[in-house]
Design a protein around this motif. Structure first.
Motif, PDB file in Angstrom:
ATOM      1  N   PRO A 125      -0.846 -54.832 -56.603  1.00  0.00           N
ATOM      2  CA  PRO A 125      -2.236 -55.297 -56.686  1.00  0.00           C
ATOM      3  C   PRO A 125      -2.645 -56.381 -55.692  1.00  0.00           C
ATOM      4  CG  PRO A 125      -0.936 -56.291 -58.417  1.00  0.00           C
ATOM      5  CD  PRO A 125      -0.030 -55.316 -57.718  1.00  0.00           C
ATOM      6  N   CYS A 126      -1.701 -56.876 -54.900  1.00  0.00           N
ATOM      7  CA  CYS A 126      -2.038 -57.967 -53.985  1.00  0.00           C
ATOM      8  C   CYS A 126      -0.999 -58.050 -52.882  1.00  0.00           C
ATOM      9  CB  CYS A 126      -2.115 -59.293 -54.747  1.00  0.00           C
ATOM     10  SG  CYS A 126      -0.581 -59.730 -55.602  1.00  0.00           S
ATOM     11  N   LEU A 138     -11.953 -56.672 -57.099  1.00  0.00           N
ATOM     12  CA  LEU A 138     -11.258 -57.006 -55.861  1.00  0.00           C
ATOM     13  C   LEU A 138     -11.768 -58.339 -55.333  1.00  0.00           C
ATOM     14  CD1 LEU A 138     -11.279 -53.709 -53.766  1.00  0.00           C
ATOM     15  CD2 LEU A 138      -9.349 -54.680 -54.987  1.00  0.00           C
ATOM     16  N   TYR A 189      -6.391 -57.507 -56.397  1.00  0.00           N
ATOM     17  CA  TYR A 189      -7.004 -56.777 -57.510  1.00  0.00           C
ATOM     18  C   TYR A 189      -6.616 -57.413 -58.839  1.00  0.00           C
ATOM     19  CZ  TYR A 189      -7.831 -53.012 -60.895  1.00  0.00           C
ATOM     20  OH  TYR A 189      -8.249 -52.283 -61.972  1.00  0.00           O
ATOM     21  N   ALA A 218     -14.180 -52.890 -58.251  1.00  0.00           N
ATOM     22  CA  ALA A 218     -13.192 -52.027 -57.610  1.00  0.00           C
ATOM     23  C   ALA A 218     -13.572 -50.548 -57.649  1.00  0.00           C
ATOM     24  CB  ALA A 218     -11.829 -52.224 -58.270  1.00  0.00           C
ATOM     25  N   TYR A 240      -6.490 -50.066 -51.524  1.00  0.00           N
ATOM     26  CA  TYR A 240      -7.522 -50.918 -50.942  1.00  0.00           C
ATOM     27  C   TYR A 240      -6.998 -51.621 -49.688  1.00  0.00           C
ATOM     28  CZ  TYR A 240      -9.259 -50.296 -55.695  1.00  0.00           C
ATOM     29  OH  TYR A 240      -9.665 -49.753 -56.893  1.00  0.00           O
TER      30      TYR A 240
END
Length: 417
Positions: free
Chosen positions: A32-33, A129, A124, A143, A81
């Motif tokens: 997520p990041c 986001l 995220y 998102a 993303y």
């Protein structure tokens, strides 16, 4: 062998523990990041290929419209993303896991200074986001759709001054806070409300501007703190009220402190290029000071990243000194080995192996242990440009993701593929 830090995860077949709080996971691929769910650059994937075919692992898909830049990828809830520059605008992009564009949304002006292009990876959490542009626009976006929820101009609000290479920090979420270090006279370190973007606190006690470092957030003996590198200093800041807890000098040429620090068992490791090297500090029990344990020059990482595996630091030395990839013992600074055949890698760790690429698109699969390292496989990306690739690769959901300027490659690396 087991080492005790704060959170347990399986690394190279042993237990290693790091200090970041993982973002809550969901079903499906989850990264997520920047540097993944535990912000340690270590993938939870297992059962991956131990070697690749001569031409590389099978290519699942390629997306060739990422825009200019070096931003990495975040993966959450069935989407991927990233960010890129398109003409004069910086944009966030959402793809499905088959490599098809779902949406694209503006996040301010494109960076036109040195090394133009997007820098940072979106973060995220809970369907939102968060992303900072090189010019200092920090925004929150839905998102699913890309709809902007709020945005803050860090230059206007906190007098942030982008450095030679822009603002390059991947922001960190902690509870209800968005944490960042814009380095401005009105806010050196800042906490914003995650839902509204309103300022919760802004530290103005610190004298330096931002470098290019992504911070970590850890809890040391009950003290929750953000740790990052500013232009000439390593610093720890209380996340509750923004009070400066401790500082230690860490100077490098051009104020180029980029590499994300590492925390383990009360120790903080920071590495910078151009001969600065790696410095390990021991935090005081009350987090009101630090003691320097050692400084070593062999691991002077510019921006390819370092990782802690079972008590040993792995990473590349600065290209200017030709030191190669290195393994260094965290607690003592003892250099276990260097390997010059691995020339300036950006890398990640998955299933006990290192996945890395150099600036010209050569991709490596490496077995690394304190006793030595061995290159298992390698191939060259079918790139269409002579630009450098500086983003960090990601291994998630059985796939290896490598960004090369405006192209994103997804390779199947699962053993069952």
């Amino acid at each position: 062998m087991k080492s005790r830090c704060q959170e347990v995860l399986l690394v190279l077949g042993v237990v290693a523990v790091l200090g970041a709080r993982p973002l809550a996971a969901a079903e499906g691929p989850w990264w997520p990041c920047f540097h993944g769910p535990n912000r340690d650059n270590i993938s939870p994937d297992k059962g991956l290929l131990r070697e690749w075919p001569k031409g590389g692992p099978p290519l699942a898909w390629k997306f060739s419209e990422c825009g200019r830049g070096y931003a990495g990828v975040a993966i959450a809830d069935g989407r991927l993303y990233t960010a890129g520059d398109f003409d004069d605008e910086e944009c966030l992009l959402a793809l499905d896991l088959g490599g098809k564009l779902v949406w694209k949304a503006d996040n301010g002006k494109a960076w036109k200074g040195a090394y133009p292009g997007a820098r940072t990876t979106p973060t995220y959490e809970d369907g939102v986001l968060y992303h900072m542009s090189p010019t200092g626009r920090l925004g929150a976006f839905e998102a699913k759709t890309g709809r902007e929820l709020w945005a803050v101009d860090l230059q206007k609000e906190f007098a942030a001054q982008p450095g030679m290479w822009g603002l390059s920090e991947n922001i960190v979420l902690d509870g209800d806070k968005v944490l960042c270090a814009p380095g401005g006279a009105k806010g050196r370190f800042v906490a914003l409300d995650k839902k509204t973007g309103k300022t919760l606190w802004a530290n103005t006690d610190f004298p330096e501007g931002a470098a290019y470092c992504t911070p970590i957030v850890v809890t040391h003996n009950g003290v929750r703190q953000l740790i990052t590198l500013m232009q000439r200093t390593i610093a720890g800041v209380d996340t509750t009220a923004g009070k400066l807890l401790w500082t230690h000098p860490h100077t490098t040429q051009h104020c180029q402190n980029v590499t994300m620090p590492i925390y383990c068992d009360g120790l903080v490791a920071a590495s910078s290029g151009h001969g600065t090297g790696t410095r390990v500090l021991k935090l005081a029990d009350d987090s009101r000071g630090v003691t320097e344990l050692w400084v070593g020059k062999e691991l002077d990482n510019c921006h390819g990243g370092i990782a802690l595996l079972d008590g040993y630091l792995y990473g590349h030395g600065c290209r200017l000194y030709g030191r190669g990839f290195a393994c260094v013992e965290l607690r003592t600074g003892k250099v276990m080995w260097t390997e010059k055949a691995l020339n300036k890698l950006s890398f990640t760790v998955a299933d006990g192996l290192l996945y890395g690429h150099n600036e010209r698109g050569r991709v490596f699969l490496v077995e690394a242990r304190p006793a030595g390292c061995r290159i298992l496989s390698q191939f060259t990306l079918p790139k269409k440009t002579g630009e450098q690739t500086l983003c960090h690769p990601v291994v998630c959901g059985g796939r290896l993701y490598v960004r090369y300027w405006d192209e994103l490659f997804a390779y199947d690396v699962g053993a069952g593929k």
